[in-house]
Design a protein around this motif. Structure first.
Motif, PDB file in Angstrom:
ATOM      1  N   SER A   1       0.840  -1.211   0.000  1.00  0.00           N
ATOM      2  CA  SER A   1       0.000   0.000   0.000  1.00  0.00           C
ATOM      3  C   SER A   1       0.858   1.236   0.000  1.00  0.00           C
ATOM      4  O   SER A   1       0.567   2.204  -0.715  1.00  0.00           O
ATOM      5  CB  SER A   1      -0.903   0.038   1.225  1.00  0.00           C
ATOM      6  OG  SER A   1      -1.402  -1.206   1.515  1.00  0.00           O
TER       7      SER A   1
ATOM      8  N   GLY B   1       3.807   1.554  -1.229  1.00  0.00           N
ATOM      9  CA  GLY B   1       4.362   1.700  -2.572  1.00  0.00           C
ATOM     10  C   GLY B   1       3.371   2.313  -3.531  1.00  0.00           C
ATOM     11  O   GLY B   1       3.700   3.234  -4.289  1.00  0.00           O
ATOM     12  N   ILE B   2       2.129   1.818  -3.485  1.00  0.00           N
ATOM     13  CA  ILE B   2       1.103   2.339  -4.390  1.00  0.00           C
ATOM     14  C   ILE B   2       0.854   3.819  -4.110  1.00  0.00           C
ATOM     15  O   ILE B   2       0.815   4.653  -5.024  1.00  0.00           O
ATOM     16  CB  ILE B   2      -0.202   1.534  -4.255  1.00  0.00           C
ATOM     17  CG1 ILE B   2       0.002   0.111  -4.762  1.00  0.00           C
ATOM     18  CG2 ILE B   2      -1.327   2.192  -5.020  1.00  0.00           C
ATOM     19  CD1 ILE B   2      -1.197  -0.773  -4.560  1.00  0.00           C
TER      20      ILE B   2
ATOM     21  N   LEU C   1       3.684   6.003  -5.411  1.00  0.00           N
ATOM     22  CA  LEU C   1       3.659   6.185  -6.866  1.00  0.00           C
ATOM     23  C   LEU C   1       2.530   7.123  -7.284  1.00  0.00           C
ATOM     24  O   LEU C   1       2.734   8.016  -8.112  1.00  0.00           O
ATOM     25  CB  LEU C   1       3.477   4.836  -7.570  1.00  0.00           C
ATOM     26  CG  LEU C   1       4.741   4.010  -7.727  1.00  0.00           C
ATOM     27  CD1 LEU C   1       4.404   2.681  -8.367  1.00  0.00           C
ATOM     28  CD2 LEU C   1       5.765   4.726  -8.568  1.00  0.00           C
ATOM     29  N   LEU C   2       1.339   6.934  -6.687  1.00  0.00           N
ATOM     30  CA  LEU C   2       0.214   7.776  -7.079  1.00  0.00           C
ATOM     31  C   LEU C   2       0.458   9.230  -6.692  1.00  0.00           C
ATOM     32  O   LEU C   2       0.205  10.154  -7.475  1.00  0.00           O
ATOM     33  CB  LEU C   2      -1.074   7.270  -6.424  1.00  0.00           C
ATOM     34  CG  LEU C   2      -1.611   5.957  -6.973  1.00  0.00           C
ATOM     35  CD1 LEU C   2      -2.836   5.518  -6.200  1.00  0.00           C
ATOM     36  CD2 LEU C   2      -1.956   6.087  -8.443  1.00  0.00           C
TER      37      LEU C   2
ATOM     38  N   SER D   1       3.356  10.707  -6.272  1.00  0.00           N
ATOM     39  CA  SER D   1       4.395  11.319  -7.107  1.00  0.00           C
ATOM     40  C   SER D   1       3.854  11.634  -8.488  1.00  0.00           C
ATOM     41  O   SER D   1       4.201  12.665  -9.077  1.00  0.00           O
ATOM     42  CB  SER D   1       5.621  10.417  -7.188  1.00  0.00           C
ATOM     43  OG  SER D   1       5.375   9.346  -8.047  1.00  0.00           O
ATOM     44  N   THR D   2       2.974  10.769  -9.008  1.00  0.00           N
ATOM     45  CA  THR D   2       2.362  11.075 -10.305  1.00  0.00           C
ATOM     46  C   THR D   2       1.520  12.330 -10.203  1.00  0.00           C
ATOM     47  O   THR D   2       1.556  13.211 -11.076  1.00  0.00           O
ATOM     48  CB  THR D   2       1.452   9.920 -10.767  1.00  0.00           C
ATOM     49  OG1 THR D   2       2.098   8.696 -10.544  1.00  0.00           O
ATOM     50  CG2 THR D   2       1.096  10.064 -12.219  1.00  0.00           C
TER      51      THR D   2
ATOM     52  N   LYS E   1       3.708  15.377  -9.980  1.00  0.00           N
ATOM     53  CA  LYS E   1       4.291  15.664 -11.292  1.00  0.00           C
ATOM     54  C   LYS E   1       3.274  16.369 -12.168  1.00  0.00           C
ATOM     55  O   LYS E   1       3.584  17.329 -12.875  1.00  0.00           O
ATOM     56  CB  LYS E   1       4.715  14.352 -11.964  1.00  0.00           C
ATOM     57  CG  LYS E   1       6.104  14.412 -12.594  1.00  0.00           C
ATOM     58  CD  LYS E   1       6.379  13.252 -13.486  1.00  0.00           C
ATOM     59  CE  LYS E   1       7.006  12.108 -12.755  1.00  0.00           C
ATOM     60  NZ  LYS E   1       7.316  10.970 -13.639  1.00  0.00           N
ATOM     61  N   LYS E   2       2.014  15.888 -12.074  1.00  0.00           N
ATOM     62  CA  LYS E   2       0.977  16.492 -12.898  1.00  0.00           C
ATOM     63  C   LYS E   2       0.757  17.950 -12.504  1.00  0.00           C
ATOM     64  O   LYS E   2       0.634  18.826 -13.351  1.00  0.00           O
ATOM     65  CB  LYS E   2      -0.334  15.704 -12.743  1.00  0.00           C
ATOM     66  CG  LYS E   2      -1.185  15.765 -14.005  1.00  0.00           C
ATOM     67  CD  LYS E   2      -2.564  15.236 -13.796  1.00  0.00           C
ATOM     68  CE  LYS E   2      -2.558  13.752 -13.685  1.00  0.00           C
ATOM     69  NZ  LYS E   2      -3.907  13.209 -13.538  1.00  0.00           N
TER      70      LYS E   2
END
Lengths: 223, 600
Positions: free
Chosen positions: A163, A165-166, A169-170, A172-173, A176-177
């Motif tokens: 969890s 990790g997910i 990643l979400l 950081s995405t 970034k957006k």
């Protein structure tokens, strides 16, 4: 007088032992067959089965009977053994210490043995499978049931890692957006600056009304 | 503009590792050794390698070429080849959905066993005690502790497929974890998948090597390896050996699911996939052979262990019945003693005769097991007898996990890539949300396999969901590429991408040999399904402590038929839809009654 007494005593003893032997027979209803597999259990460290070991067995059984009935009257002589074989198996019965012609019923013997089975096993360095009381079911150790099953602990650890990790990643995405969108806005602003073809801000930046182009020319013309 | 902004692999190595990770899966470990055993040991390698060269590599090459050329997922790629063939892509996606839904349950089971390995005594090593602590549980005594742990503790299986039972909470949790792990690996598409495959492709080889070393050094392993490598060449005359070799190559490479097309669509246009196709196919087959050496050494160990336990039980029986000293009978002189006792105590011996087991090493080695039975029962039985069994158990189930996850990455990519290609979906959903929705949907559908009768449904899906439809899909693929798209056009595309034309061998296989083999397999499947009568399954009987064959009820047979037809009928339905749409471009209606003019 003493000789006669001695003779009478010997007669009495032989007579009692003969009587007691009659009580112990193969297949006696109140008796049990015992089988020891010493070489299987201990291999090279196996001890030899002899009279002393038999004495230990009788003593252990007497102890088991004492423990079960909570009486101090049982003795080695109350345990009667017969039908020994090279296999190291034999039958035994337990005589009542109060009345040696009577046997303790099989049910009581079974319960006594079951209670102290662990102690008897350990005295001989054997287990339930290698010291067998045929007809007496072994008491298996109670399985310790922990409050949280151990697998659940491992599961919780792994699912938390996944969890995390997910989420990482979400997030950081997402960041970034947002940064990209901010960057696009900046670009759009700069694009608006050159929209009319005339640089509004010029190389000096957002300062204002100075026309950088002319400034440059001035420098040249000074030369 | 769209093509340039398509995500791609960071380097060609990631693509190769992704293909290896996808192709090398559980089938290499649990199906190939079984086939080897069934069809004459080492001799099976002959049909296997022939089929690899004749069928496997060319079809693999073809799928990679399509994906790299079209740079779209399966639906888009086939629609580009011919608008009427979009249904082939949809059939691939539907088959992939079925596969994803049931395949991840295996990963859930691997997780379950992995978590249960962190205990002092492995739970499948001994039977638990019964209620009043006088003995072991009856169901466990009748079968074995490993079977009991699988059927009762892991699955809590019912006695037939009709009894649904409730959901097994532990399994449902493990399935949730399995899908979360898959989502973590694919959340950003090829960018995240590309990094994960470095690990999922290489770690299983490390474990297999460690197991090879451990396996060969086990007592009795040589019996298993000798058994495997003595070829029984007469088996080659059996057509089943060739059919099984063909189907094994086919499914092992993962053709027809659309995963290879999806992976290749993220390649650079001039990537040399011809070399990569050959490399990946060879690695896949090599891994199968490698895994079967490991499996056979483990088999040998287990068979020898069981054989020696059997001999020990017989020895004990003799020694106890005749009250002889313990060390008088040993393994070597047992036969001599049996003859002697028969002559000296004939009555007693005769009474004992029916209890004496016939111990045979051959019969132990002959018990061939495949599938979940091999992975979860046979292997765990062998592991519990190894010294330091917790370590070996953790290592083994972690390897199963990596093999499963590696294949799942391909399976899920086969679904998400065509969905991402669709403009409608990619406008409204971001990549992460779309991938998450796919995973969530598959998780919810997969919960059905975590019920108490779930394993029976798993067997149905395993046998019927993908087998038949894949053959049809690949047949349509190969025929449409060669004859509808045109072999020459395909040749030119390949030359454009990699710089040289495919040589005569590839072309012969694509145009001639390949379709013939696949049609043969197809016909065989249909005939064996029709002539096989009512399909049966193995149900676990807890009173007998073993599996008993039962006939599928009508509801299950309906499901089987639906599975077989549902993905296949996408092809004609889509063709019809496109045809109708072309006929009425202005109206844009979906349904169109064919007038008598159109029919003629």
């Amino acid at each position: 007088m003493s000789a006669r007494l001695l003779f009478a005593l010997c007669l009495a003893l032989t007579w009692t032992s003969v009587l007691m032997q009659d009580l112990c027979t193969e297949g006696a209803s109140d008796g049990y067959k015992v089988r020891l597999s010493i070489k299987t259990a201990l291999g090279d460290h196996a001890y030899e089965w002899n009279e002393s070991e038999m004495f230990l067995f009788k003593a252990n059984l007497a102890y088991a009977m004492r423990r079960h009935f909570n009486m101090q009257t049982y003795n080695v002589s109350n345990i009667i053994v017969c039908d020994e074989t090279p296999r190291v198996s034999f039958w035994f019965v337990v005589a009542n210490p109060a009345d040696t012609s009577q046997l303790i019923p099989g049910g009581e013997v079974e319960e006594a043995v079951r209670k102290s089975r662990n102690r008897i096993n350990n005295a001989f360095l054997l287990t339930d499978q290698t010291l067998q009381f045929l007809g007496i079911a072994p008491t298996l150790a109670t399985t310790v049931i922990p409050n949280t099953p151990p697998w659940l602990i491992a599961f919780i650890v792994v699912i938390c890692v996944v969890s995390a990790g997910i989420l990482a990643l979400l997030v950081s995405t997402f960041m970034k957006k947002i940064r990209k969108e901010k960057g696009v806005l900046e670009e759009e602003k700069l694009e608006n600056v050159y929209e009319n073809g005339i640089p509004r801000d010029g190389p000096e930046g957002k300062a204002g009304s100075l026309n950088g182009g002319f400034m440059e020319d001035e420098r040249h013309t000074q030369l | 503009m769209e093509k340039d902004s398509r995500p791609s692999w960071d380097n060609p190595m990631q693509f190769v590792l992704a293909c290896v990770s996808y192709a090398v899966g559980l089938g290499n470990v649990w199906r190939f050794p079984y086939l080897c055993q069934m069809h004459g040991g080492g001799g099976f390698l002959i049909p296997y390698l022939i089929m690899l060269v004749v069928e496997g590599v060319p079809l693999f090459y073809m799928e990679l070429a399509i994906g790299q050329k079209m740079r779209l997922g399966s639906i888009g790629a086939w629609s580009a080849i011919s608008p009427y063939l979009g249904g082939v892509g949809i059939a691939s996606v539907v088959t992939s959905v079925y596969l994803c839904v049931y395949y991840n349950v295996i990963i859930a089971w691997a997780f379950w066993y992995l978590f249960h390995s962190f205990q002092a005594i492995l739970p499948w090593a001994e039977c638990p005690a019964n209620a009043n602590l006088t003995g072991r549980l009856e169901e466990c005594e009748l079968s074995t502790p490993t079977q009991y742990f699988w059927y009762r503790e892991t699955l809590n299986i019912t006695s037939s497929i009709e009894e649904v039972g409730g959901i097994h909470k532990g399994q449902a949790l493990c399935l949730l974890l399995a899908w979360m792990l898959v989502y973590l690996c694919i959340v950003r598409g090829v960018q995240s998948t590309g990094k994960v495959v470095y690990f999922t492709a290489t770690f299983p080889y490390l474990v297999l090597t460690i197991y090879l070393i451990r396996g060969i050094t086990l007592h009795g392993a040589m019996n298993g390896i000798k058994y495997m490598f003595t070829p029984k060449l007469e088996e080659l005359a059996n057509p089943m050996a060739w059919i099984n070799a063909a189907t094994q190559i086919f499914y092992s490479l993962g053709l027809g699911f659309g995963s290879l097309i999806a992976f290749a669509s993220y390649n650079q246009y001039h990537n040399n996939f011809e070399q990569q196709a050959i490399i990946v196919s060879l690695i896949n087959s090599g891994t199968s052979i490698f895994a079967s050496i490991v499996t056979f050494s483990i088999y040998g160990f287990k068979a020898t262990f069981n054989y020696e336990s059997c001999l020990e039980r017989v020895r004990l029986l003799l020694v106890n019945s005749f009250d002889m000293a313990e060390d008088s009978i040993s393994m070597d002189n047992m036969r001599h003693w049996m003859a002697e006792l028969n002559s000296t105590h004939p009555d007693q011996f005769a009474a004992l005769y029916h209890k004496l087991e016939n111990c045979s090493l051959e019969s132990e080695l002959d018990t061939a097991v495949e599938g979940t039975g091999l992975a979860f029962i046979v292997y765990s039985e062998a592991i519990k007898n190894m010294p330091l069994s917790q370590f070996w158990s953790v290592l083994y189930f972690f390897m199963l996990l990596m093999l499963g996850v590696g294949s799942m990455l391909g399976n899920v990519t086969a679904i998400t890539t065509p969905l991402r290609d669709s403009k409608f979906l990619s406008r409204h959903f971001t990549k992460e949300v779309l991938n998450g929705l796919v995973c969530l949907l598959c998780l919810l559908l997969g919960l059905g396999f975590t019920t108490r009768s779930g394993n029976y449904w798993f067997a149905i899906f395993n046998d019927y969901a993908c087998t038949f439809s894949l053959l049809l899909i690949v047949l349509i693929e190969i025929i449409s590429v060669c004859y509808i798209y045109g072999l020459r056009r395909f040749e030119k595309d390949i030359e454009d991408m990699i710089g040289h034309c495919p040589n005569w061998y590839w072309k012969t296989v694509w145009a001639g040999v390949g379709p013939v083999i696949i049609i043969g397999l197809f016909v065989f499947y249909i005939s064996s399904y029709i002539m096989g009568g009512t399909p049966t399954y193995h149900a676990w009987d807890k009173d007998l402590g073993r599996s008993v064959p039962k006939v599928y009820p009508v509801s299950a047979q309906v499901v089987i038929v639906l599975l077989l037809l549902s993905s296949v009928c996408c092809v004609p339905l889509t063709a019809l839809y496109v045809y109708c749409k072309k006929k009425d471009p202005k109206e844009g209606v979906v349904s169109c009654p064919l007038t008598s003019k159109e029919v003629s």
